[in-house]
Each structure stands twice: as C-alpha cells, then as structure tokens.
Design a protein around this motif. Structure first.
Motif, mmCIF file in Angstrom:
data_model
loop_
_atom_site.group_PDB
_atom_site.id
_atom_site.type_symbol
_atom_site.label_atom_id
_atom_site.label_comp_id
_atom_site.label_asym_id
_atom_site.label_seq_id
_atom_site.Cartn_x
_atom_site.Cartn_y
_atom_site.Cartn_z
ATOM 1 N N PRO A 29 -53.249 -4.989 -47.597
ATOM 2 C CA PRO A 29 -51.994 -5.027 -48.354
ATOM 3 C C PRO A 29 -51.975 -6.203 -49.326
ATOM 4 C CG PRO A 29 -51.555 -4.633 -46.027
ATOM 5 C CD PRO A 29 -53.019 -4.978 -46.141
ATOM 6 N N ILE A 30 -51.380 -5.983 -50.490
ATOM 7 C CA ILE A 30 -51.327 -7.024 -51.517
ATOM 8 C C ILE A 30 -50.687 -8.302 -50.980
ATOM 9 C CG2 ILE A 30 -50.160 -7.618 -53.694
ATOM 10 C CD1 ILE A 30 -50.732 -4.755 -54.606
ATOM 11 N N LEU A 31 -49.638 -8.172 -50.178
ATOM 12 C CA LEU A 31 -48.974 -9.350 -49.606
ATOM 13 C C LEU A 31 -49.954 -10.204 -48.807
ATOM 14 C CD1 LEU A 31 -46.549 -11.084 -48.737
ATOM 15 C CD2 LEU A 31 -46.052 -9.374 -46.982
ATOM 16 N N SER A 32 -50.916 -9.574 -48.146
ATOM 17 C CA SER A 32 -51.858 -10.320 -47.310
ATOM 18 C C SER A 32 -52.638 -11.352 -48.116
ATOM 19 C CB SER A 32 -52.833 -9.359 -46.627
ATOM 20 O OG SER A 32 -52.158 -8.487 -45.754
ATOM 21 N N ALA A 33 -52.883 -11.076 -49.391
ATOM 22 C CA ALA A 33 -53.624 -12.029 -50.223
ATOM 23 C C ALA A 33 -52.849 -13.330 -50.383
ATOM 24 C CB ALA A 33 -53.921 -11.408 -51.586
ATOM 25 N N SER A 34 -51.522 -13.228 -50.596
ATOM 26 C CA SER A 34 -50.704 -14.432 -50.736
ATOM 27 C C SER A 34 -50.588 -15.175 -49.418
ATOM 28 C CB SER A 34 -49.318 -14.063 -51.260
ATOM 29 O OG SER A 34 -49.406 -13.521 -52.558
ATOM 30 N N LEU A 35 -50.425 -14.435 -48.331
ATOM 31 C CA LEU A 35 -50.376 -15.083 -47.017
ATOM 32 C C LEU A 35 -51.675 -15.842 -46.753
ATOM 33 C CD1 LEU A 35 -48.748 -12.210 -44.916
ATOM 34 C CD2 LEU A 35 -47.693 -14.398 -45.507
ATOM 35 N N ASP A 36 -52.787 -15.208 -47.058
ATOM 36 C CA ASP A 36 -54.095 -15.834 -46.860
ATOM 37 C C ASP A 36 -54.220 -17.108 -47.694
ATOM 38 O OD1 ASP A 36 -56.691 -16.268 -46.096
ATOM 39 O OD2 ASP A 36 -57.505 -14.465 -46.979
ATOM 40 N N LEU A 37 -53.783 -17.047 -48.967
ATOM 41 C CA LEU A 37 -53.890 -18.194 -49.866
ATOM 42 C C LEU A 37 -53.162 -19.412 -49.309
ATOM 43 C CD1 LEU A 37 -54.493 -19.550 -52.629
ATOM 44 C CD2 LEU A 37 -52.380 -18.498 -53.468
ATOM 45 N N PHE A 38 -51.899 -19.237 -48.938
ATOM 46 C CA PHE A 38 -51.096 -20.393 -48.533
ATOM 47 C C PHE A 38 -51.360 -20.827 -47.091
ATOM 48 C CE2 PHE A 38 -48.554 -18.624 -52.072
ATOM 49 C CZ PHE A 38 -48.541 -19.755 -52.877
ATOM 50 N N LEU A 39 -51.644 -19.882 -46.195
ATOM 51 C CA LEU A 39 -51.916 -20.264 -44.813
ATOM 52 C C LEU A 39 -53.225 -21.046 -44.685
ATOM 53 C CD1 LEU A 39 -50.799 -17.012 -42.955
ATOM 54 C CD2 LEU A 39 -49.717 -19.262 -42.809
ATOM 55 N N ASN A 40 -54.121 -20.852 -45.636
ATOM 56 C CA ASN A 40 -55.403 -21.553 -45.578
ATOM 57 C C ASN A 40 -55.486 -22.723 -46.556
ATOM 58 O OD1 ASN A 40 -57.200 -20.047 -43.623
ATOM 59 N ND2 ASN A 40 -56.485 -18.351 -44.881
ATOM 60 N N HIS A 41 -54.363 -23.052 -47.199
ATOM 61 C CA HIS A 41 -54.362 -24.205 -48.097
ATOM 62 C C HIS A 41 -54.040 -25.464 -47.294
ATOM 63 C CE1 HIS A 41 -53.534 -26.925 -51.380
ATOM 64 N NE2 HIS A 41 -54.046 -26.023 -52.218
ATOM 65 N N PRO A 42 -54.883 -26.486 -47.360
ATOM 66 C CA PRO A 42 -54.706 -27.665 -46.494
ATOM 67 C C PRO A 42 -53.426 -28.442 -46.744
ATOM 68 C CG PRO A 42 -56.392 -28.055 -48.173
ATOM 69 C CD PRO A 42 -56.076 -26.605 -48.222
ATOM 70 N N ALA A 43 -52.810 -28.311 -47.931
ATOM 71 C CA ALA A 43 -51.602 -29.092 -48.227
ATOM 72 C C ALA A 43 -50.326 -28.389 -47.794
ATOM 73 C CB ALA A 43 -51.538 -29.402 -49.719
ATOM 74 N N VAL A 44 -50.403 -27.117 -47.434
ATOM 75 C CA VAL A 44 -49.201 -26.343 -47.102
ATOM 76 C C VAL A 44 -48.967 -26.378 -45.594
ATOM 77 C CG1 VAL A 44 -48.124 -24.065 -47.177
ATOM 78 C CG2 VAL A 44 -49.502 -24.852 -49.108
ATOM 79 N N SER A 45 -47.785 -26.828 -45.204
ATOM 80 C CA SER A 45 -47.461 -26.991 -43.785
ATOM 81 C C SER A 45 -46.753 -25.777 -43.196
ATOM 82 C CB SER A 45 -46.565 -28.221 -43.586
ATOM 83 O OG SER A 45 -47.149 -29.371 -44.139
ATOM 84 N N LEU A 46 -45.975 -25.080 -44.015
ATOM 85 C CA LEU A 46 -45.186 -23.938 -43.547
ATOM 86 C C LEU A 46 -45.270 -22.815 -44.575
ATOM 87 C CD1 LEU A 46 -41.947 -25.832 -42.425
ATOM 88 C CD2 LEU A 46 -43.698 -24.893 -40.902
ATOM 89 N N VAL A 47 -45.276 -21.592 -44.094
ATOM 90 C CA VAL A 47 -45.252 -20.421 -44.978
ATOM 91 C C VAL A 47 -44.181 -19.469 -44.467
ATOM 92 C CG1 VAL A 47 -46.523 -18.436 -45.878
ATOM 93 C CG2 VAL A 47 -47.708 -20.625 -45.519
ATOM 94 N N ALA A 48 -43.259 -19.113 -45.357
ATOM 95 C CA ALA A 48 -42.207 -18.160 -45.013
ATOM 96 C C ALA A 48 -42.216 -17.036 -46.041
ATOM 97 C CB ALA A 48 -40.836 -18.842 -44.988
ATOM 98 N N THR A 49 -41.832 -15.857 -45.613
ATOM 99 C CA THR A 49 -41.798 -14.687 -46.495
ATOM 100 C C THR A 49 -40.396 -14.101 -46.484
ATOM 101 O OG1 THR A 49 -44.082 -14.232 -45.835
ATOM 102 C CG2 THR A 49 -42.925 -12.499 -47.050
ATOM 103 N N VAL A 50 -39.935 -13.683 -47.645
ATOM 104 C CA VAL A 50 -38.648 -12.994 -47.748
ATOM 105 C C VAL A 50 -38.954 -11.516 -47.940
ATOM 106 C CG1 VAL A 50 -36.425 -12.872 -48.911
ATOM 107 C CG2 VAL A 50 -37.699 -15.030 -48.881
ATOM 108 N N ILE A 51 -38.423 -10.670 -47.061
ATOM 109 C CA ILE A 51 -38.750 -9.244 -47.096
ATOM 110 C C ILE A 51 -37.482 -8.414 -47.206
ATOM 111 C CG2 ILE A 51 -40.802 -9.651 -45.698
ATOM 112 C CD1 ILE A 51 -39.315 -8.407 -43.316
ATOM 113 N N GLY A 52 -37.669 -7.139 -47.539
ATOM 114 C CA GLY A 52 -36.552 -6.208 -47.585
ATOM 115 C C GLY A 52 -36.044 -5.883 -46.190
ATOM 116 N N ALA A 53 -34.796 -5.489 -46.102
ATOM 117 C CA ALA A 53 -34.178 -5.234 -44.799
ATOM 118 C C ALA A 53 -34.891 -4.143 -44.016
ATOM 119 C CB ALA A 53 -32.706 -4.866 -44.994
ATOM 120 N N ASP A 54 -35.500 -3.184 -44.719
ATOM 121 C CA ASP A 54 -36.169 -2.076 -44.036
ATOM 122 C C ASP A 54 -37.694 -2.158 -44.135
ATOM 123 O OD1 ASP A 54 -36.186 -1.684 -46.747
ATOM 124 O OD2 ASP A 54 -35.671 0.446 -46.670
#
Length: 398
Positions: A29-54
C-alpha cells in the motif's frame, strides 16, 4: 520530533477503486512507504497517522509490517477537510512532549530521508519550513471565465510539497486560531502557519516527490513498476510445447479456452485443448519442471473432462512461486479446419486472462500442412507453442 501522516482522504480524483493511499505500489500500500520512511528515520521519535472513519481495516493492513514498532502511535480519525484532519492529528499528539512536527501527505510515497533531514534542519532554524521545487512552465492567472490574466514570474514561484515542518506548539495554536476565526479553507499548513503570523521558509524539495492524484499517474507508475520488475529478473528462459488430439464425435472444439464450432470434437482425457496443453508444456519446459502428464496424469480420473485452464494456471503459478513472470506466450495451431482467424482475438484474451498477462504478451497463429499428414487428412489438430519467462538470477547459472 513527530511525524504526522495525512491519510484521511477518499482520493476521489484518483478514479474508481480503493482510496489512493491504500492502493498498491511496488507490491505494498502507498501509505506503507510513508510509514517506512518516518519509522526508520533516526531523528523521528513518534509517528501518527490520520485516517478516515471507515478506513481502519485498510490502515491495519498497511501498517501490519510495523505493528511491533513502539514509535508508531494509534491512528487518529480525520475530519471533512485536510485542515480538520491535520488538527485532529495535532490534538492526538497533545499529551506528548514535541518540539517539531512533520506533516506529510500519504499520497507522496517517494519522499526521501534526505528531504526529511532538510525539513528538520530548516524548521529548527526558522520555526516553519516547506519544501518546494522550481516551476519550469510559464504560469499565469486566469479569470473566472477562463480568460488569461497576468503572467507570474516563475523565478519567484515554487510548487510546494510535503513533509512540511513546524514548531509543534505554534502550529497547534495556529489551527485553533483558524478554527476560531471561521477559516476552514487552508489546504496547506504552511499557508495557515504564515496566516497566523509565523515565519515560513521554502527549502529545496525533490522533483521525484510527486503526489499521486490522477488515474493517469497510477497507470504510468504501474507500467513503470512492471518494466522495473522485468528488468530485475535477469534469468530469461524459453520453453517449447507440442500437443496432438484426434477428432471425434462432437460439434465444437476447445482451443485456447474458447469453444469453436466444428463438425467434430477433439478426443482426449481432459477437454483436449491442444492450445493450452502445448502452452502449459512450454511454460513447464522453461521452468525445467517436467510436463503436463507428470503433474496431471491422464490415468487419474480427476482430470477426465477437466478444463485445461486449470493446467495452464498451475504452470503459471509455478513460475510465480519461483519469483518469476511470464514474458511472452506464442502458439501455432496446425490443421485444415476449423478456421482460427475468426476466433483468434477471443483466444488471445482468454489465454491472457488465465495467465494474468497483458494481451500484447500473447500470440496466436494458425497454419495448414498443405493436406499432408494426419492434419492434412483432417484427422485431428496439433499445436506447437513457446513460452518466455523471466526468473530471478540464482547461483545455479554456473
């Protein structure tokens, strides 16, 4: 340092199908690329996603590879606009101690770690920072009727991107201020941040950091992905197949999965489809994996009258199990009758469907034997086929 990924949109401009952030690109999924980018960046401590209700089930599937990460927070539910969704995400981070927040669109899957580095450095230096790339086209204003207006100085114009980086407390306060003022029209957090009186600088973006929006873009990247897949499979193999069946009672023959009217049928343990049998043997030959009789013995009553599409699909599945793809299939039907020409395109389409390949990767031809031999005497039909497959390179090439 927190990253806030905006993935609450419906993606209606991308055409029919799943919301664009959950469509597959490079097999995920396209979203997985962004999650991968920030979760593996050494300077980023937290990652949150805003999603649709459904979208919770879609999100869970996209985030499944990162489920064990302590950096990934539970998703927040977005609002009716991007502005409302970002604010929901900011509020979900309110109990955390955050200095800088990076706001990123999930539909930009090609952002790099170097771009994130520049966003962070610029935010620390300036408080608010957005990436932008130079505009190469002539840019002009238009009036409400579509008339051409003034030409803008493109040297002073930039096409803005994400991730955009801000002082977290100031951005959260700016969103609250905008809501209090009845402003709900901001589509860019840099504009909202500047409206609230804060400095925003534009740093160098990346031309590759495109936002996937239209159906045409998805088609282009799907084609590019297919080409890249082929180019990475360097073990190119070719196999051949041949099959013969005699005519018997009946009023049609099955060729390439298509019923073709004829004065006779074809005799055989399955549906006697000489086209699919020859193609199946060609694929198995390219794999070095026996022949159709080894996998589907004619002595086994299971296959009596069976649809030969099952044999073809099994051979294709064996290619995919080895990490390969079908590059091309070609078959020639040999016989005086029936005529193949009127049914050629239907046969190509059916073979492509069974094998999961593009129509352009299937060739179907026919020839006679100039009335020589069993085919020339109209005693039966034969087919010869070739299959080209591509597999990953392995050490057994030696």
């Amino acid at each position: 340092m927190a990253a806030l990924i905006c993935a609450a949109g419906s993606g209606s401009r991308a055409g029919e199908g799943l919301p664009k952030q959950y469509r597959l690109l490079d097999g995920r999924p396209i979203l997985s690329a962004s999650l991968d980018l920030f979760l593996n960046h050494p300077a980023v401590s937290l990652v949150a996603t805003v999603i649709g209700a459904d979208h919770r089930a879609l999100y869970d599937a996209a985030a499944a590879p990162f489920a064990a990460s302590e950096t990934l927070l539970a998703p927040a539910i977005g609002g009716d606009s991007r502005q409302a969704s970002v604010r929901a995400g900011l509020e979900a981070l309110a109990e955390r101690e955050i200095d800088i927040v990076l706001v990123h669109d999930a539909a930009r899957p090609f952002a790099s770690a170097a771009l994130v580095d520049r966003a962070i450095a610029s935010a620390f230096a300036n408080g608010g920072a957005v990436p932008g790339v130079a505009v190469v086209d002539t840019i002009c204003e238009v009036d409400r009727g579509g008339g051409r207006g003034a030409t803008l100085d493109r040297e002073r114009c930039r096409a803005l991107q994400t991730p955009q980086a801000f002082d977290y407390a100031l951005l959260r306060a700016a969103h609250a201020q905008a809501e209090g003022a009845g402003r709900a029209d901001f589509t860019d957090d840099g504009a909202l941040y500047a409206w609230a009186g804060h400095r925003v600088v534009v740093f160098e973006g990346e031309t590759e950091n495109v936002k996937l929006t239209t159906p045409e873009q998805f088609e282009v990247f799907a084609r590019r992905e297919a080409v890249e897949t082929l180019l990475t499979l360097g073990d190119v193999r070719m196999g051949t197949g041949f099959d013969v069946h005699a005519f018997g009672p009946g009023d049609h023959v099955i060729l390439g999965g298509v019923a073709v009217p004829h004065d006779f049928g074809l005799s055989g343990h399955s549906d006697a489809d000489v086209v699919l049998h020859a193609l199946t043997d060609a694929v198995l030959g390219a794999l070095g994996d026996g022949d159709i009789g080894a996998h589907f013995p004619p002595s086994d009553p299971t296959w009596k009258g069976a649809d030969s599409a099952k044999f073809m699909a099994d051979a294709v599945a064996r290619v995919r199990a080895r990490g390969g793809v079908i590059a091309h299939l070609d078959v020639t039907v040999i016989g005086e009758a029936p005529k193949v020409g009127p049914h050629r395109e239907a046969m190509r389409a059916r073979i492509a469907e069974i094998c999961g390949v593009a129509l352009s990767r299937v060739g179907v031809k026919a020839t006679t034997t100039e009335k020589l031999g069993f085919a020339g005497r109209r005693e039966g039909l034969a087919a010869m086929a070739s299959a080209t497959i591509r597999l990953p390179l392995t050490e057994d090439l030696a």
